[in-house]
Design a protein around this motif. Structure first.
Motif, PDB file in Angstrom:
ATOM      1  N   ASN A  87      67.007   9.695  22.844  1.00  0.00           N
ATOM      2  CA  ASN A  87      66.592   8.464  23.050  1.00  0.00           C
ATOM      3  C   ASN A  87      67.431   7.718  22.101  1.00  0.00           C
ATOM      4  O   ASN A  87      67.601   8.053  20.869  1.00  0.00           O
ATOM      5  CB  ASN A  87      65.026   8.568  22.659  1.00  0.00           C
ATOM      6  CG  ASN A  87      64.238   9.067  23.510  1.00  0.00           C
ATOM      7  OD1 ASN A  87      64.205   8.285  24.751  1.00  0.00           O
ATOM      8  ND2 ASN A  87      63.649  10.192  23.712  1.00  0.00           N
ATOM      9  N   ALA A  88      67.426   6.512  21.905  1.00  0.00           N
ATOM     10  CA  ALA A  88      68.232   5.522  21.090  1.00  0.00           C
ATOM     11  C   ALA A  88      67.099   5.028  20.227  1.00  0.00           C
ATOM     12  O   ALA A  88      65.937   4.756  20.534  1.00  0.00           O
ATOM     13  CB  ALA A  88      68.971   4.407  21.748  1.00  0.00           C
ATOM     14  N   PHE A  89      67.501   4.702  18.996  1.00  0.00           N
ATOM     15  CA  PHE A  89      66.566   4.208  17.914  1.00  0.00           C
ATOM     16  C   PHE A  89      67.418   2.942  17.147  1.00  0.00           C
ATOM     17  O   PHE A  89      68.695   2.864  17.170  1.00  0.00           O
ATOM     18  CB  PHE A  89      65.990   5.200  17.018  1.00  0.00           C
ATOM     19  CG  PHE A  89      67.381   6.007  16.030  1.00  0.00           C
ATOM     20  CD1 PHE A  89      67.763   5.131  15.033  1.00  0.00           C
ATOM     21  CD2 PHE A  89      67.779   7.116  16.489  1.00  0.00           C
ATOM     22  CE1 PHE A  89      68.579   5.815  14.116  1.00  0.00           C
ATOM     23  CE2 PHE A  89      68.659   7.659  15.895  1.00  0.00           C
ATOM     24  CZ  PHE A  89      69.265   6.989  14.577  1.00  0.00           C
ATOM     25  N   CYS A  90      66.618   2.112  16.776  1.00  0.00           N
ATOM     26  CA  CYS A  90      67.160   0.711  16.276  1.00  0.00           C
ATOM     27  C   CYS A  90      66.016   0.026  15.273  1.00  0.00           C
ATOM     28  O   CYS A  90      65.219  -0.323  15.670  1.00  0.00           O
ATOM     29  CB  CYS A  90      67.461  -0.080  17.347  1.00  0.00           C
ATOM     30  SG  CYS A  90      68.664  -1.664  16.654  1.00  0.00           S
ATOM     31  N   PHE A  91      66.491   0.109  13.946  1.00  0.00           N
ATOM     32  CA  PHE A  91      65.316  -0.208  13.149  1.00  0.00           C
ATOM     33  C   PHE A  91      66.121  -1.013  11.744  1.00  0.00           C
ATOM     34  O   PHE A  91      67.306  -0.980  11.533  1.00  0.00           O
ATOM     35  CB  PHE A  91      64.700   1.133  12.265  1.00  0.00           C
ATOM     36  CG  PHE A  91      63.744   1.735  13.457  1.00  0.00           C
ATOM     37  CD1 PHE A  91      62.638   1.348  13.395  1.00  0.00           C
ATOM     38  CD2 PHE A  91      64.420   2.787  14.001  1.00  0.00           C
ATOM     39  CE1 PHE A  91      61.728   2.141  14.483  1.00  0.00           C
ATOM     40  CE2 PHE A  91      63.667   3.525  14.924  1.00  0.00           C
ATOM     41  CZ  PHE A  91      62.272   2.992  15.245  1.00  0.00           C
TER      42      PHE A  91
END
Length: 199
Positions: A87-91
């Motif tokens: 899964n991709a993450f972006c924060f």
């Protein structure tokens, strides 16, 4: 009976976090309408989880610590109700130096779920840390944590996080991820993002 088991699980989780005595803050997810950051930073990457379908609908998190402020942050690397292996993450994140503390995940069981908190160190499988310390094969002073640095008003690519095995690793697959992530987050300049692979 299932309701009782679920209630007991919730109580145990609450006790665990209260007794830890740490204030863990959740990082804010980047919205698909957001543009390049001002006076803050963005981190993004891809996470390969320990479990596949057997993770059930449980979420998985990574906890990190800001070295300067000693604040502890958590961010979701596997969303609830998704069983994809990667899964991709972006924060959003405050600028500073960070160390990876642990990997928090839940394995689906007939009674609900079994929770795991794995402390992550370089070059050693997470399940063997306690035993090796007890036997004197390693010393606390010799344990090294993975770290990365984030600067203000910038986007940082943190790599692909391979947590599918207890001996974790990180790789640079920026070009491939940028192709897929830019279709969802169209207002951010992914091409100019700075690679900052934990080391």
């Amino acid at each position: 009976m299932k309701l009782k088991s679920y209630f007991l699980l919730v109580v145990l989780v609450c006790i665990f976090f209260v007794t830890k005595g740490q204030n863990i803050k959740s990082l804010e997810a980047v919205s698909k309408q957001d543009a390049n950051p001002e006076n803050q930073a963005i981190i993004y990457g891809s996470f390969v989880q320990r479990l596949g379908f057997s993770s059930g609908g449980f979420a998985q998190d990574i906890r990190i610590m800001n070295v300067e402020t000693k604040e502890i942050f958590s961010f979701r690397v596997k969303p609830i109700f998704k069983s994809a292996k990667e899964n991709a993450f972006c924060f959003y994140i405050k600028p500073g130096s960070y160390k990876i503390l642990n990997y928090w995940w839940t394995e689906s069981k007939w009674y609900g779920g079994k929770m795991f908190t794995e402390y992550i160190f370089k070059g050693i499988e997470s399940s063997k840390v306690a035993d090796k310390l007890k036997k004197g094969e390693i010393q606390v002073n010799n344990l090294e944590q993975y770290s990365f640095r984030v600067t203000d008003s910038s986007v940082h690519y943190l790599g692909t996080w391979h947590f599918d095995k207890e001996l974790v690793s990180f790789s640079n697959n920026k070009e491939q991820l940028d192709i897929t992530i830019q279709t969802e987050y169209q207002k951010i300049n992914w091409v100019q993002a700075k690679p900052e692979i934990p080391e």
